[in-house]
Design a protein around this motif. Sequence first.
Motif, PDB file in Angstrom:
ATOM      1  N   LYS A 210       2.585 -28.484 -18.282  1.00 16.44           N
ATOM      2  CA  LYS A 210       3.300 -27.326 -17.769  1.00 16.44           C
ATOM      3  C   LYS A 210       4.085 -26.594 -18.849  1.00 16.44           C
ATOM      4  O   LYS A 210       4.233 -25.375 -18.798  1.00 16.44           O
ATOM      5  CB  LYS A 210       4.234 -27.745 -16.633  1.00 16.44           C
ATOM      6  CG  LYS A 210       3.523 -28.217 -15.376  1.00 16.44           C
ATOM      7  CD  LYS A 210       4.525 -28.563 -14.290  1.00 16.44           C
ATOM      8  CE  LYS A 210       3.832 -28.989 -13.010  1.00 16.44           C
ATOM      9  NZ  LYS A 210       4.804 -29.322 -11.937  1.00 16.44           N
ATOM     10  N   SER A 211       4.588 -27.339 -19.808  1.00 22.27           N
ATOM     11  CA  SER A 211       5.369 -26.724 -20.872  1.00 22.27           C
ATOM     12  C   SER A 211       4.531 -25.792 -21.736  1.00 22.27           C
ATOM     13  O   SER A 211       5.067 -24.893 -22.387  1.00 22.27           O
ATOM     14  CB  SER A 211       6.029 -27.793 -21.739  1.00 22.27           C
ATOM     15  OG  SER A 211       5.067 -28.530 -22.472  1.00 22.27           O
TER      16      SER A 211
ATOM     17  N   ASP B  62       1.655 -24.259 -20.390  1.00 23.53           N
ATOM     18  CA  ASP B  62       0.813 -23.482 -19.475  1.00 23.53           C
ATOM     19  C   ASP B  62      -0.664 -23.746 -19.751  1.00 23.53           C
ATOM     20  O   ASP B  62      -1.483 -22.816 -19.793  1.00 23.53           O
ATOM     21  CB  ASP B  62       1.115 -21.984 -19.576  1.00 23.53           C
ATOM     22  CG  ASP B  62       2.238 -21.546 -18.649  1.00 23.53           C
ATOM     23  OD1 ASP B  62       3.022 -20.673 -19.051  1.00 23.53           O
ATOM     24  OD2 ASP B  62       2.319 -22.073 -17.517  1.00 23.53           O
TER      25      ASP B  62
ATOM     26  N   ALA C 155       2.129 -22.369 -14.395  1.00 26.24           N
ATOM     27  CA  ALA C 155       3.031 -23.465 -14.081  1.00 26.24           C
ATOM     28  C   ALA C 155       4.255 -22.980 -13.315  1.00 26.24           C
ATOM     29  O   ALA C 155       4.646 -23.576 -12.310  1.00 26.24           O
ATOM     30  CB  ALA C 155       3.440 -24.181 -15.360  1.00 26.24           C
ATOM     31  N   ALA C 156       4.848 -21.909 -13.776  1.00 31.07           N
ATOM     32  CA  ALA C 156       6.038 -21.372 -13.128  1.00 31.07           C
ATOM     33  C   ALA C 156       5.760 -20.903 -11.711  1.00 31.07           C
ATOM     34  O   ALA C 156       6.646 -20.951 -10.853  1.00 31.07           O
ATOM     35  CB  ALA C 156       6.615 -20.231 -13.959  1.00 31.07           C
ATOM     36  N   ASN C 157       4.552 -20.454 -11.462  1.00 26.30           N
ATOM     37  CA  ASN C 157       4.175 -19.960 -10.143  1.00 26.30           C
ATOM     38  C   ASN C 157       3.493 -21.011  -9.268  1.00 26.30           C
ATOM     39  O   ASN C 157       3.029 -20.691  -8.174  1.00 26.30           O
ATOM     40  CB  ASN C 157       3.271 -18.738 -10.290  1.00 26.30           C
ATOM     41  CG  ASN C 157       4.022 -17.515 -10.757  1.00 26.30           C
ATOM     42  OD1 ASN C 157       4.739 -16.882  -9.985  1.00 26.30           O
ATOM     43  ND2 ASN C 157       3.877 -17.181 -12.035  1.00 26.30           N
ATOM     44  N   ASN C 158       3.433 -22.230  -9.759  1.00 23.37           N
ATOM     45  CA  ASN C 158       2.876 -23.351  -8.997  1.00 23.37           C
ATOM     46  C   ASN C 158       1.446 -23.083  -8.531  1.00 23.37           C
ATOM     47  O   ASN C 158       1.079 -23.361  -7.390  1.00 23.37           O
ATOM     48  CB  ASN C 158       3.765 -23.685  -7.801  1.00 23.37           C
ATOM     49  CG  ASN C 158       5.145 -24.138  -8.215  1.00 23.37           C
ATOM     50  OD1 ASN C 158       5.293 -25.004  -9.072  1.00 23.37           O
ATOM     51  ND2 ASN C 158       6.171 -23.554  -7.607  1.00 23.37           N
ATOM     52  N   CYS C 159       0.645 -22.553  -9.432  1.00 20.65           N
ATOM     53  CA  CYS C 159      -0.734 -22.251  -9.098  1.00 20.65           C
ATOM     54  C   CYS C 159      -1.601 -23.501  -9.127  1.00 20.65           C
ATOM     55  O   CYS C 159      -1.349 -24.446  -9.883  1.00 20.65           O
ATOM     56  CB  CYS C 159      -1.316 -21.245 -10.092  1.00 20.65           C
ATOM     57  SG  CYS C 159      -0.419 -19.687 -10.232  1.00 20.65           S
TER      58      CYS C 159
ATOM     59  N   GLY D 195       1.963 -18.473 -17.127  1.00 21.61           N
ATOM     60  CA  GLY D 195       2.561 -18.218 -15.835  1.00 21.61           C
ATOM     61  C   GLY D 195       2.086 -19.118 -14.719  1.00 21.61           C
ATOM     62  O   GLY D 195       2.703 -19.134 -13.652  1.00 21.61           O
TER      63      GLY D 195
ATOM     64  N   HIS E 176      -2.311 -27.211  -5.616  1.00 26.21           N
ATOM     65  CA  HIS E 176      -0.898 -27.236  -5.293  1.00 26.21           C
ATOM     66  C   HIS E 176      -0.758 -27.324  -3.782  1.00 26.21           C
ATOM     67  O   HIS E 176      -1.423 -26.583  -3.060  1.00 26.21           O
ATOM     68  CB  HIS E 176      -0.175 -25.997  -5.806  1.00 26.21           C
ATOM     69  CG  HIS E 176       1.272 -25.978  -5.450  1.00 26.21           C
ATOM     70  ND1 HIS E 176       2.191 -26.803  -6.067  1.00 26.21           N
ATOM     71  CD2 HIS E 176       1.967 -25.258  -4.531  1.00 26.21           C
ATOM     72  CE1 HIS E 176       3.389 -26.588  -5.552  1.00 26.21           C
ATOM     73  NE2 HIS E 176       3.277 -25.660  -4.623  1.00 26.21           N
TER      74      HIS E 176
ATOM     75  N   CYS F 151      -1.240 -16.008  -8.333  1.00 26.43           N
ATOM     76  CA  CYS F 151      -2.193 -17.080  -8.566  1.00 26.43           C
ATOM     77  C   CYS F 151      -3.597 -16.736  -8.084  1.00 26.43           C
ATOM     78  O   CYS F 151      -4.557 -17.394  -8.477  1.00 26.43           O
ATOM     79  CB  CYS F 151      -1.761 -18.365  -7.857  1.00 26.43           C
ATOM     80  SG  CYS F 151      -0.143 -18.990  -8.304  1.00 26.43           S
TER      81      CYS F 151
END
Length: 123
Positions: free
Chosen positions: A79-80, A82, A28-32, A26, A53, A109
């Motif tokens: 990112k793919s 995580d 990557a999806a949440n730009n942590c 999670g 980030h 995050c």
Amino acid sequence: QMQVVESGGGSVQVGGSLRLTCTAPGFAANNCGIAWYRQADGKQREWVSSIPHDPATRYDATIRYANSVKGRFVISKDKSKDAVYLQMNSLKPEDTGNYLCQVYGGGVCYSNWGLGTQVTVSS
């Protein structure tokens, strides 16, 4: 809460290399943001490297390293998967410690820590 798990630690001789992995589904999806810390027995936790980030630009900020590891360690992420990696080269005895991964930022995050993976460098 985000689960953070470190792996890849071990025992190596001076000058050797290790690659640590931090898995945090999670992030990557949440730009942590991602950071590596280390802590030797009896000493305080020390920041090692980060991939922040930048919310102002919505891009990852500049990768940063502690002076003690510049030129020897490389942090990267996939990112793919995580996953975040810490490639450690030219290891020294003072690099010995428990290496912890922190996912940070706002919302989900916020301050997620793994338990760490032990790195021991012997001469």
